[in-house]
Scaffold this motif. Structure first.
Motif, PDB file in Angstrom:
ATOM      1  N   UNK A 133     -96.750 -59.036 -13.240  1.00 15.71           N
ATOM      2  CA  UNK A 133     -96.957 -60.130 -14.528  1.00 15.71           C
ATOM      3  C   UNK A 133     -96.942 -58.683 -15.451  1.00 15.71           C
ATOM      4  N   UNK A 134     -98.285 -57.584 -15.501  1.00 13.73           N
ATOM      5  CA  UNK A 134     -97.823 -56.842 -16.280  1.00 13.73           C
ATOM      6  C   UNK A 134     -96.376 -56.165 -16.812  1.00 13.73           C
ATOM      7  N   UNK A 135     -96.475 -55.456 -15.691  1.00 13.51           N
ATOM      8  CA  UNK A 135     -94.713 -54.563 -16.076  1.00 13.51           C
ATOM      9  C   UNK A 135     -93.799 -56.640 -16.524  1.00 13.51           C
ATOM     10  N   UNK A 136     -94.041 -57.486 -16.090  1.00 14.16           N
ATOM     11  CA  UNK A 136     -92.650 -57.853 -17.360  1.00 14.16           C
ATOM     12  C   UNK A 136     -93.264 -58.184 -18.614  1.00 14.16           C
ATOM     13  N   UNK A 137     -94.541 -58.420 -18.773  1.00  9.61           N
ATOM     14  CA  UNK A 137     -94.516 -58.174 -19.916  1.00  9.61           C
ATOM     15  C   UNK A 137     -94.039 -56.913 -21.250  1.00  9.61           C
ATOM     16  N   UNK A 138     -94.742 -56.064 -20.444  1.00  9.54           N
ATOM     17  CA  UNK A 138     -94.209 -54.507 -20.999  1.00  9.54           C
ATOM     18  C   UNK A 138     -93.244 -54.667 -21.272  1.00  9.54           C
ATOM     19  N   UNK A 139     -92.049 -55.058 -20.400  1.00  5.53           N
ATOM     20  CA  UNK A 139     -90.390 -55.747 -20.557  1.00  5.53           C
ATOM     21  C   UNK A 139     -90.048 -56.099 -22.190  1.00  5.53           C
ATOM     22  N   UNK A 140     -90.692 -57.230 -21.988  1.00  2.00           N
ATOM     23  CA  UNK A 140     -90.354 -58.005 -22.160  1.00  2.00           C
ATOM     24  C   UNK A 140     -90.570 -57.900 -23.713  1.00  2.00           C
ATOM     25  N   UNK A 141     -91.366 -56.943 -23.920  1.00  5.14           N
ATOM     26  CA  UNK A 141     -92.751 -56.494 -25.065  1.00  5.14           C
ATOM     27  C   UNK A 141     -91.812 -55.838 -25.791  1.00  5.14           C
ATOM     28  N   UNK A 142     -91.502 -54.769 -25.390  1.00  2.00           N
ATOM     29  CA  UNK A 142     -90.451 -53.593 -25.145  1.00  2.00           C
ATOM     30  C   UNK A 142     -89.115 -53.848 -25.708  1.00  2.00           C
ATOM     31  N   UNK A 143     -88.542 -55.189 -24.222  1.00  3.23           N
ATOM     32  CA  UNK A 143     -86.759 -55.287 -25.655  1.00  3.23           C
ATOM     33  C   UNK A 143     -87.158 -56.340 -27.137  1.00  3.23           C
ATOM     34  N   UNK A 144     -88.163 -57.262 -26.247  1.00  5.12           N
ATOM     35  CA  UNK A 144     -88.694 -57.843 -28.114  1.00  5.12           C
ATOM     36  C   UNK A 144     -88.291 -57.172 -28.995  1.00  5.12           C
ATOM     37  N   UNK A 145     -89.151 -56.068 -28.888  1.00  4.79           N
ATOM     38  CA  UNK A 145     -88.582 -55.716 -30.322  1.00  4.79           C
ATOM     39  C   UNK A 145     -87.738 -54.824 -30.607  1.00  4.79           C
ATOM     40  N   UNK A 146     -86.863 -54.200 -29.589  1.00  2.76           N
ATOM     41  CA  UNK A 146     -85.515 -53.827 -29.810  1.00  2.76           C
ATOM     42  C   UNK A 146     -84.756 -54.565 -30.430  1.00  2.76           C
ATOM     43  N   UNK A 147     -84.528 -55.691 -29.745  1.00  2.87           N
ATOM     44  CA  UNK A 147     -84.206 -57.240 -30.154  1.00  2.87           C
ATOM     45  C   UNK A 147     -83.957 -57.716 -31.720  1.00  2.87           C
ATOM     46  N   UNK A 148     -85.666 -57.516 -31.879  1.00  2.00           N
ATOM     47  CA  UNK A 148     -85.516 -57.759 -33.611  1.00  2.00           C
ATOM     48  C   UNK A 148     -85.284 -56.185 -33.806  1.00  2.00           C
ATOM     49  N   UNK A 149     -85.678 -55.384 -34.108  1.00  9.42           N
ATOM     50  CA  UNK A 149     -84.851 -54.181 -34.888  1.00  9.42           C
ATOM     51  C   UNK A 149     -83.128 -54.083 -34.936  1.00  9.42           C
ATOM     52  N   UNK A 150     -82.639 -54.418 -33.812  1.00 11.71           N
ATOM     53  CA  UNK A 150     -81.155 -54.727 -34.344  1.00 11.71           C
ATOM     54  C   UNK A 150     -80.358 -55.522 -33.827  1.00 11.71           C
ATOM     55  N   UNK A 151     -81.471 -56.939 -34.129  1.00 11.51           N
ATOM     56  CA  UNK A 151     -80.780 -58.654 -35.275  1.00 11.51           C
ATOM     57  C   UNK A 151     -81.677 -58.690 -35.856  1.00 11.51           C
ATOM     58  N   UNK A 152     -82.734 -57.576 -37.222  1.00 10.70           N
ATOM     59  CA  UNK A 152     -82.934 -58.143 -38.208  1.00 10.70           C
ATOM     60  C   UNK A 152     -83.668 -59.347 -38.663  1.00 10.70           C
TER      61      UNK A 152
END
Length: 186
Positions: free
Chosen positions: A148-167
């Motif tokens: 679960x910790x791995x999924x959380x880390x990957x989800x949050x990091x990916x989510x941040x990148x998506x926020x940045x790219x999608x504004x």
């Protein structure tokens, strides 16, 4: 502020805005209003040494923030929601979440040097350890907590990148709504 801290502070911002490859030494010198000699006095091994120092500084900032949430909320789910809410608020206020991720700096680097890769590994390991420790304290088996910790880390990091790219803060909002499914006990 002393010169070395100034270089680190300004360079972190430049790296987060433009990536490691997008920032040259001349730009750093101009932004810091320092000479090349002054730069190399503080970072004799050059730009990569500065990158590693910047990543270590960001590592400390991110780890401290995560520990704050996970020490102040009784459950992983509440801590995660509060942490994501802060990331969303930061993004909506500032238009970026640069201080919360390494990804904006190192994403364009196909292969990191071992020292830079190790700093990144250290942060992601700390993040996962904080999440996993809280989950184990809530009764999750060690192996499940690690997954679960791995999924959380990957989800949050990916989510941040998506926020940045999608504004848009929508990716983190969606993750905040979906992530409780990870916390269902098996």
């Amino acid at each position: 502020m002393d010169t070395k801290l100034q270089i680190i502070d300004i360079s972190k911002s430049l790296f987060q805005q433009k990536g490691y490859k997008g920032v040259g030494i001349t730009e750093i010198l101009n932004a810091c209003n320092i000479s090349k000699g002054s730069f190399y006095h503080h970072f004799p091994n050059g730009k990569e040494e500065l990158l590693i120092t910047c990543l270590q500084s960001i590592n400390e900032t991110i780890t401290t923030s995560i520990e704050f949430f996970f020490n102040h909320y009784p459950t992983t789910q509440e801590a995660t929601h509060a942490m994501i809410d802060k990331l969303v608020a930061d993004f909506e206020r500032e238009g970026t979440i640069a201080a919360a991720t390494f990804t904006s700096i190192v994403s364009e680097m196909g292969s990191l040097s071992d020292p830079a890769r190790n700093v990144c590994l250290d942060l992601y390991s700390k993040m996962q350890r904080i999440y996993s420790t809280k989950l184990v304290a809530e009764g999750f088996p060690q192996e499940t907590a690690h997954s679960i910790a791995l999924m959380m880390t990957a989800s949050l990091e990916g989510g941040i990148m998506l926020c940045l790219t999608q504004s848009s803060s929508d990716p983190l909002k969606i993750i905040s709504n979906v992530i409780p499914n990870l916390f269902k006990k098996y």
